[in-house]
Write a protein that holds these residues in place. Structure first.
Motif, PDB file in Angstrom:
ATOM      1  N   UNK A 139       0.916  -1.163  -0.156  1.00  0.00           N
ATOM      2  CA  UNK A 139       0.084  -0.074  -0.035  1.00  0.00           C
ATOM      3  C   UNK A 139       0.872   1.249   0.009  1.00  0.00           C
ATOM      4  N   UNK A 140       1.775   1.485   0.931  1.00  0.00           N
ATOM      5  CA  UNK A 140       2.289   2.800   1.154  1.00  0.00           C
ATOM      6  C   UNK A 140       3.312   2.805  -0.010  1.00  0.00           C
ATOM      7  N   UNK A 146      -7.310  -0.512  -6.032  1.00  0.00           N
ATOM      8  CA  UNK A 146      -8.657   0.061  -6.375  1.00  0.00           C
ATOM      9  C   UNK A 146      -9.780   0.001  -5.200  1.00  0.00           C
ATOM     10  N   UNK A 147      -9.355  -0.829  -4.220  1.00  0.00           N
ATOM     11  CA  UNK A 147     -10.183  -0.979  -3.076  1.00  0.00           C
ATOM     12  C   UNK A 147      -9.671  -2.133  -2.117  1.00  0.00           C
ATOM     13  N   UNK A 148     -10.491  -2.504  -0.904  1.00  0.00           N
ATOM     14  CA  UNK A 148      -9.882  -3.559  -0.015  1.00  0.00           C
ATOM     15  C   UNK A 148      -9.761  -4.789  -0.598  1.00  0.00           C
ATOM     16  N   UNK A 149     -10.470  -5.109  -1.648  1.00  0.00           N
ATOM     17  CA  UNK A 149     -10.153  -6.684  -2.054  1.00  0.00           C
ATOM     18  C   UNK A 149      -9.025  -6.676  -2.990  1.00  0.00           C
ATOM     19  N   UNK A 150      -8.812  -5.848  -3.559  1.00  0.00           N
ATOM     20  CA  UNK A 150      -7.616  -5.711  -4.414  1.00  0.00           C
ATOM     21  C   UNK A 150      -6.280  -5.483  -3.537  1.00  0.00           C
ATOM     22  N   UNK A 450      -8.977   5.908   2.791  1.00  0.00           N
ATOM     23  CA  UNK A 450      -7.517   5.791   1.894  1.00  0.00           C
ATOM     24  C   UNK A 450      -7.485   5.266   0.851  1.00  0.00           C
ATOM     25  N   UNK A 451      -8.595   4.621   0.251  1.00  0.00           N
ATOM     26  CA  UNK A 451      -9.013   4.119  -1.016  1.00  0.00           C
ATOM     27  C   UNK A 451      -9.571   5.309  -1.850  1.00  0.00           C
ATOM     28  N   UNK A 452     -10.179   6.320  -1.247  1.00  0.00           N
ATOM     29  CA  UNK A 452     -10.676   7.393  -1.995  1.00  0.00           C
ATOM     30  C   UNK A 452      -9.796   8.632  -2.510  1.00  0.00           C
ATOM     31  N   UNK A 453      -8.569   8.422  -1.739  1.00  0.00           N
ATOM     32  CA  UNK A 453      -7.423   9.602  -2.336  1.00  0.00           C
ATOM     33  C   UNK A 453      -7.399   8.877  -3.693  1.00  0.00           C
TER      34      UNK A 453
END
Length: 520
Positions: A139-140, A146-150, A450-453
């Motif tokens: 992540x970092x 694209x989202x949590x599943x990704x 965090x996924x909306x950034x």
């Protein structure tokens, strides 16, 4: 290929250095007179002071920028690891120092709150490290998922257990309440949510990873934090990047559905194959860089979803003999009430938590000189600087409360003799349009924030984003990583374009040097 970078903040500097070192023509357009963006200096009573970020962590991120250009950061920037992280002072007068040596911190916690608290702290450090080690590679330091599943898919079967333990579905405060029996330790570690401009009562428990980042090391930069911006600008310049200061960009221009260049506020046109916007996404979303860029940035961020702003005071004043370290935090009596005032009531706090950077002190609290000292105070505030004015009376009331909070703990500043430079949310809103004064983009409230950034790429071909308001988030290391992600995306897309257009010139796009890029 010619790249125009809007803004010489840390992310823009990182992008410029990487792309210039890769052989691309780069022009950096900065409205201010110096590089750095939020990493700023101000002169107070004839003395230069950092009035932006004051904590330097994850130096490997910056060493990597120099290494990508075939240089060593140590040849251009003098840093040294601090023995201490910070001194924490609580409303009851008690104090707790944390150290770079975890065992030393454990002993300090035991002396502060007992053996049980030391065991809880040791377990917390393990949990924070686990969250960091799980999220850092997927992540970092990686392209925005694209989202949590990704994100779970990236973790893979071996990382699935770690994903279950990162605490994304609970708040940091609830996690800390379950972790620590001493409420002062909850307050101390809850403060890490504010590093991303968020409330510990709303942010996910994943933000405990910041505790591990600091535990891994806090460094001091000789000459002040702004030397980092100067070193990165120098690196980019040595590899051919052109910096133009006092060059405010009015709009991103397009031709045939893709970026063609930028127009400056003075009317000058600068052609570019690629434009990188190193500004808050909010500025694009409200149309500050033209309608095409606004459409690519998406809708403006609602005020309720903005990160915190701040009331800051750069002070040069005689101070008492309280044993300050370089970094100090004076906690309010009621943390929850403080955040209720800021986020629900939208007011400056009546009993604020106050961060104090004592710029003339080393990590052991030693001062080489006597006389007035440089102090930089940060107080959390609502990001409403675009809808109302934080007037002198309101600001003075909050400042008086802040100095009273410090004085109640034994630290007295002689305000009558002080020289002071203030910045309010209204000032930050003017300096960073489209934000309301929010200093960190979107607040990290809820598991999906965090996924909306936005990521580096936009829907407008040729327009890319970097900075603290995009993935992976706020803070100097994250901003620098966003610059890496932007430069990686640009070069990957360039290579893809080259492969898909075999009849094009070598490189897939015409290449202009910054000095010869058409302008008018």
């Amino acid at each position: 290929m010619h790249v125009a970078i809007i803004g010489a903040g840390i992310a823009g500097l990182a992008t410029a250095a990487r792309l210039a070192a890769a052989g691309h023509g780069v022009t950096v357009l900065e409205k201010d007179a110096t590089p750095g963006g939020k990493l700023r200096e101000a002169v107070v009573a004839g003395r230069a002071m950092d009035v932006g970020p004051t904590v330097f962590t994850m130096p490997d991120v910056f060493e990597d920028i120099f290494a990508a250009a075939g240089e060593r950061m140590a040849d251009h920037l003098a840093i040294r690891r601090s023995e201490t992280i910070a001194r924490h002072v609580f409303a009851d007068g008690s104090r707790l120092d944390l150290f770079a040596d975890q065992k030393r911190s454990e002993r300090a916690v035991e002396a502060f709150a007992g053996r049980r608290a030391a065991a809880e702290y040791r377990e917390f450090c393990l949990r924070a490290k686990g969250v960091h080690d799980t999220l850092a590679p997927i992540f970092m330091r990686a392209e925005r998922p694209a989202g949590p599943l990704a994100l779970v898919a990236r973790a893979g079967p071996r990382g699935f257990g770690g994903m279950l333990r990162i605490g994304a579905q609970t708040t940091l405060w609830r996690s800390l309440a379950a972790q620590f029996s001493d409420p002062r330790l909850r307050q101390l570690f809850g403060r890490y949510a504010t590093y991303s401009g968020s409330s510990p009562f709303l942010a996910p428990a994943t933000l405990m990873l910041i505790a591990h980042v600091e535990q891994a090391g806090v460094w001091l930069i000789d000459g002040g934090m702004h030397r980092l911006a100067e070193a990165l600008a120098g690196l980019a310049t040595r590899h051919g990047a052109l910096f133009r200061y006092g060059a405010a960009v009015e709009s991103v221009e397009t031709r045939h559905g893709r970026v063609a260049g930028v127009r400056l506020a003075c009317g000058e046109w600068i052609a570019a194959d690629v434009v990188v916007a190193n500004c808050d996404v909010g500025a694009l979303a409200v149309g500050r860089l033209g309608p095409e860029a606004a459409a690519a940035a998406g809708p403006p961020l609602p005020a309720a979803e903005r990160s915190l702003s701040a009331l800051t005071a750069a002070v040069v004043a005689p101070a008492g003999d309280f044993p300050l370290l370089r970094h100090n935090v004076f906690f309010s009596d009621n943390y929850e009430a403080e955040f209720t005032q800021i986020l629900r009531n939208r007011t400056l706090p009546s009993d604020p938590t106050v961060y104090v950077c004592a710029a003339d002190r080393n990590e052991r609290g030693e001062r080489p000189e006597t006389g007035p000292e440089r102090l930089f105070l940060i107080i959390n505030a609502p990001a409403d600087g675009d809808t109302r004015t934080f007037d002198q009376r309101e600001v003075e009331t909050c400042l008086t409360a802040a100095f009273s909070r410090m004085e109640a703990s034994g630290f007295r500043v002689d305000r009558a003799s002080a020289s002071m430079h203030l910045s309010t949310p209204s000032d930050f809103a003017r300096r960073f349009p489209g934000t309301g004064g929010a200093l960190y983009g979107r607040a990290s409230h809820g598991s999906m924030a965090s996924f909306r950034r936005p990521g580096a790429r936009t829907s407008l071909p040729g327009l890319y984003l970097c900075g603290g308001s995009v993935h992976p988030g706020a803070g100097l290391p994250m901003a620098a990583l966003s610059g890496k992600l932007a430069s990686d995306a640009i070069q990957a897309d360039l290579a893809s374009t080259s492969r898909s257009r075999p009849a094009a010139m070598p490189g897939g796009m015409s290449t202009r040097s910054p000095a010869t890029a058409p302008s008018g």
